[in-house]
Design a protein around this motif. Structure first.
Motif, PDB file in Angstrom:
ATOM      1  N   ARG A  31      24.486 -57.290  99.379  1.00  0.00           N
ATOM      2  CA  ARG A  31      25.800 -56.714  99.132  1.00  0.00           C
ATOM      3  C   ARG A  31      26.908 -57.576  99.735  1.00  0.00           C
ATOM      4  N   LEU A  32      26.709 -58.027 100.970  1.00  0.00           N
ATOM      5  CA  LEU A  32      27.700 -58.896 101.605  1.00  0.00           C
ATOM      6  C   LEU A  32      27.857 -60.205 100.846  1.00  0.00           C
ATOM      7  N   ARG A  85      27.305 -60.721  97.669  1.00  0.00           N
ATOM      8  CA  ARG A  85      27.989 -60.440  96.405  1.00  0.00           C
ATOM      9  C   ARG A  85      29.495 -60.271  96.613  1.00  0.00           C
ATOM     10  N   ILE A  86      29.875 -59.548  97.655  1.00  0.00           N
ATOM     11  CA  ILE A  86      31.293 -59.298  97.914  1.00  0.00           C
ATOM     12  C   ILE A  86      32.010 -60.590  98.290  1.00  0.00           C
ATOM     13  N   LEU A  87      31.398 -61.372  99.187  1.00  0.00           N
ATOM     14  CA  LEU A  87      32.032 -62.633  99.593  1.00  0.00           C
ATOM     15  C   LEU A  87      32.136 -63.604  98.428  1.00  0.00           C
ATOM     16  N   ARG A  98      32.470 -62.788  95.299  1.00  0.00           N
ATOM     17  CA  ARG A  98      33.546 -62.291  94.443  1.00  0.00           C
ATOM     18  C   ARG A  98      34.905 -62.643  95.028  1.00  0.00           C
ATOM     19  N   LEU A  99      35.079 -62.430  96.310  1.00  0.00           N
ATOM     20  CA  LEU A  99      36.367 -62.720  96.947  1.00  0.00           C
ATOM     21  C   LEU A  99      36.710 -64.199  96.872  1.00  0.00           C
ATOM     22  N   GLY A 105      38.583 -59.287  91.081  1.00  0.00           N
ATOM     23  CA  GLY A 105      38.403 -58.958  92.485  1.00  0.00           C
ATOM     24  C   GLY A 105      38.549 -60.142  93.424  1.00  0.00           C
ATOM     25  N   SER A 106      38.772 -61.328  92.875  1.00  0.00           N
ATOM     26  CA  SER A 106      38.889 -62.507  93.738  1.00  0.00           C
ATOM     27  C   SER A 106      40.293 -62.598  94.339  1.00  0.00           C
ATOM     28  N   ARG A 132      42.842 -58.402 101.616  1.00  0.00           N
ATOM     29  CA  ARG A 132      41.641 -59.116 101.162  1.00  0.00           C
ATOM     30  C   ARG A 132      41.405 -60.375 101.965  1.00  0.00           C
ATOM     31  N   LEU A 158      33.909 -59.700 106.989  1.00  0.00           N
ATOM     32  CA  LEU A 158      32.619 -59.682 106.294  1.00  0.00           C
ATOM     33  C   LEU A 158      31.722 -60.829 106.739  1.00  0.00           C
TER      34      LEU A 158
END
Length: 143
Positions: free
Chosen positions: A66-67, A69-71, A73-74, A82-83, A113, A120
């Motif tokens: 999950r981390l 995937r989120i990083l 995307r950012l 979402g970036s 963000r 994160l």
């Protein structure tokens, strides 16, 4: 017509029975003893007896994915929803269009963000340490 009356009466009876059991259940939990619902399960406000190591060790792979995937995307480019880059472009577009309220809103989101990334990344490092600990302690089952 008679079937509709029977159906309505049956529905009312079912609702009444449901309300009666709900009332009895809430009366059981309202005793103030802190023992829960009487079903052998602890009360929701009971103090924890451990640190949840086993559960956390079990979830480490999911949390890590999950981390990541989120990083990812950012850190994505302008085409990635979402970036940070995409949000920055939207804020620039709002400024060019003279939409100051929209620009302010988007810039505030952008600030959040950007601050989220180091948080994160820190969590990711902490999770790596937890993973190492879990491997050394049989998934948290050793005391």
């Amino acid at each position: 017509m008679r079937t509709a009356k029977k159906t309505a009466a049956l529905a009312l009876t079912a609702v009444a029975a449901l309300l009666a059991t709900t009332g009895a259940a809430s009366a059981d939990t309202g005793t103030g003893t802190g023992t829960g619902t009487g079903t052998g399960t602890p009360a929701p406000n009971a103090t924890p007896t451990g640190d949840g190591a086993q559960a956390l060790c079990k979830r480490v792979p999911k949390i890590d994915k999950r981390l990541e995937r989120i990083l990812s995307r950012l850190d994505g480019d302008v085409t990635e929803r979402g970036s940070i880059a995409r949000l920055q472009k939207r804020a620039e577009n709002a400024k060019k269009a003279g939409h100051t309220e929209i620009e302010t809103y988007l810039n505030d989101k952008l600030t959040f963000r950007r601050k989220l990334v180091p948080t994160l990344e820190k969590r990711q490092k902490d999770l790596a340490a937890v993973k190492t600990w879990c491997e050394a302690n049989a998934g948290g089952s050793e005391k």
